[in-house]
Design a protein around this motif. Structure first.
Motif, PDB file in Angstrom:
ATOM      1  N   UNK A 145      21.814 -40.573 -31.799  1.00 43.49           N
ATOM      2  CA  UNK A 145      21.028 -39.359 -31.987  1.00 43.49           C
ATOM      3  C   UNK A 145      21.383 -38.741 -33.334  1.00 43.49           C
ATOM      4  N   UNK A 146      20.439 -38.752 -34.245  1.00 39.74           N
ATOM      5  CA  UNK A 146      20.627 -38.186 -35.576  1.00 39.74           C
ATOM      6  C   UNK A 146      19.742 -36.962 -35.756  1.00 39.74           C
ATOM      7  N   UNK A 147      20.030 -36.215 -36.796  1.00 39.40           N
ATOM      8  CA  UNK A 147      19.241 -35.008 -37.100  1.00 39.40           C
ATOM      9  C   UNK A 147      19.068 -34.140 -35.860  1.00 39.40           C
ATOM     10  N   UNK A 148      20.168 -33.891 -35.196  1.00 37.87           N
ATOM     11  CA  UNK A 148      20.134 -33.148 -33.942  1.00 37.87           C
ATOM     12  C   UNK A 148      19.550 -31.756 -34.132  1.00 37.87           C
ATOM     13  N   UNK A 149      18.881 -31.292 -33.069  1.00 39.16           N
ATOM     14  CA  UNK A 149      18.305 -29.964 -33.041  1.00 39.16           C
ATOM     15  C   UNK A 149      18.838 -29.231 -31.810  1.00 39.16           C
ATOM     16  N   UNK A 150      18.893 -27.913 -31.856  1.00 41.98           N
ATOM     17  CA  UNK A 150      19.353 -27.170 -30.670  1.00 41.98           C
ATOM     18  C   UNK A 150      18.535 -27.516 -29.427  1.00 41.98           C
ATOM     19  N   UNK A 151      17.261 -27.818 -29.597  1.00 42.97           N
ATOM     20  CA  UNK A 151      16.414 -28.169 -28.454  1.00 42.97           C
ATOM     21  C   UNK A 151      16.729 -29.543 -27.857  1.00 42.97           C
ATOM     22  N   UNK A 152      17.646 -30.284 -28.490  1.00 40.36           N
ATOM     23  CA  UNK A 152      18.117 -31.537 -27.892  1.00 40.36           C
ATOM     24  C   UNK A 152      19.197 -31.278 -26.837  1.00 40.36           C
ATOM     25  N   UNK A 153      19.648 -30.043 -26.728  1.00 38.32           N
ATOM     26  CA  UNK A 153      20.648 -29.691 -25.725  1.00 38.32           C
ATOM     27  C   UNK A 153      20.120 -29.975 -24.325  1.00 38.32           C
ATOM     28  N   UNK A 154      20.869 -30.794 -23.584  1.00 33.02           N
ATOM     29  CA  UNK A 154      20.425 -31.208 -22.252  1.00 33.02           C
ATOM     30  C   UNK A 154      21.497 -32.080 -21.623  1.00 33.02           C
ATOM     31  N   UNK A 155      21.336 -32.340 -20.347  1.00 23.41           N
ATOM     32  CA  UNK A 155      22.094 -33.405 -19.698  1.00 23.41           C
ATOM     33  C   UNK A 155      21.299 -34.690 -19.885  1.00 23.41           C
ATOM     34  N   UNK A 156      21.939 -35.712 -20.408  1.00 19.64           N
ATOM     35  CA  UNK A 156      21.289 -36.990 -20.683  1.00 19.64           C
ATOM     36  C   UNK A 156      21.679 -38.005 -19.603  1.00 19.64           C
ATOM     37  N   UNK A 157      20.665 -38.684 -19.095  1.00 18.59           N
ATOM     38  CA  UNK A 157      20.848 -39.644 -18.026  1.00 18.59           C
ATOM     39  C   UNK A 157      20.465 -41.048 -18.477  1.00 18.59           C
ATOM     40  N   UNK A 158      21.313 -41.990 -18.177  1.00 19.64           N
ATOM     41  CA  UNK A 158      21.011 -43.397 -18.391  1.00 19.64           C
ATOM     42  C   UNK A 158      20.281 -43.929 -17.164  1.00 19.64           C
ATOM     43  N   UNK A 159      19.311 -44.800 -17.390  1.00 22.58           N
ATOM     44  CA  UNK A 159      18.538 -45.346 -16.273  1.00 22.58           C
ATOM     45  C   UNK A 159      18.370 -46.855 -16.403  1.00 22.58           C
ATOM     46  N   UNK A 160      18.025 -47.477 -15.273  1.00 21.64           N
ATOM     47  CA  UNK A 160      17.784 -48.922 -15.261  1.00 21.64           C
ATOM     48  C   UNK A 160      16.720 -49.249 -14.237  1.00 21.64           C
ATOM     49  N   UNK A 161      15.922 -50.244 -14.562  1.00 23.49           N
ATOM     50  CA  UNK A 161      14.928 -50.780 -13.640  1.00 23.49           C
ATOM     51  C   UNK A 161      14.513 -52.149 -14.161  1.00 23.49           C
ATOM     52  N   UNK A 162      13.707 -52.862 -13.408  1.00 22.36           N
ATOM     53  CA  UNK A 162      13.343 -54.214 -13.819  1.00 22.36           C
ATOM     54  C   UNK A 162      12.404 -54.223 -15.025  1.00 22.36           C
ATOM     55  N   UNK A 163      11.620 -53.146 -15.175  1.00 24.59           N
ATOM     56  CA  UNK A 163      10.733 -53.006 -16.326  1.00 24.59           C
ATOM     57  C   UNK A 163      10.872 -51.592 -16.871  1.00 24.59           C
TER      58      UNK A 163
END
Length: 119
Positions: A83-101
């Protein structure tokens, strides 16, 4: 059972960079498309980025396109979000996900990691 563990969240400054990583265990890494979602306070969870199991298909939300880069490391069974050029609106909880597609409704979710961007 797929298990996803995120790391790398924390505090960043506007204009700065952070890198998130997510390790998949319990199943074969190459069977899964991987993704990142985020949820800011008071807002709905939203899609950020996805990458197919081959790495040949990548998609980004318009809000992060050109600033964030998703990649996967087959030797380490990890997916990363630079994550580059971060902005205050990028503030969040980030979740990793997985699925077959690649999908907007993935089956498997990590526990989330907090990213806070100060102005």
């Amino acid at each position: 059972q797929v298990q996803l563990v995120e790391s790398g969240g924390g505090l960043g400054q506007a204009g700065g960079s952070l890198r998130l990583s997510c390790a998949l265990s319990g199943r074969t890494f190459t069977n899964y498309a991987m993704g990142w979602f985020r949820q800011a306070p008071g807002k709905e969870r939203e899609f950020v980025a996805s990458i197919s199991w081959t790495g040949g298909s990548i998609d980004y939300a318009d809000s992060v396109k050109g600033r964030f880069t998703i990649s996967r490391d087959y030797a380490k069974n990890t997916v990363s979000l630079q994550m580059n050029s971060l902005k205050p609106e990028d503030t969040a909880v980030y979740y990793c996900t997985a699925d077959y597609v690649p999908t907007r409704t993935p089956q498997y979710w990590g526990q989330g990691t907090q990213v806070t961007v100060s102005s």
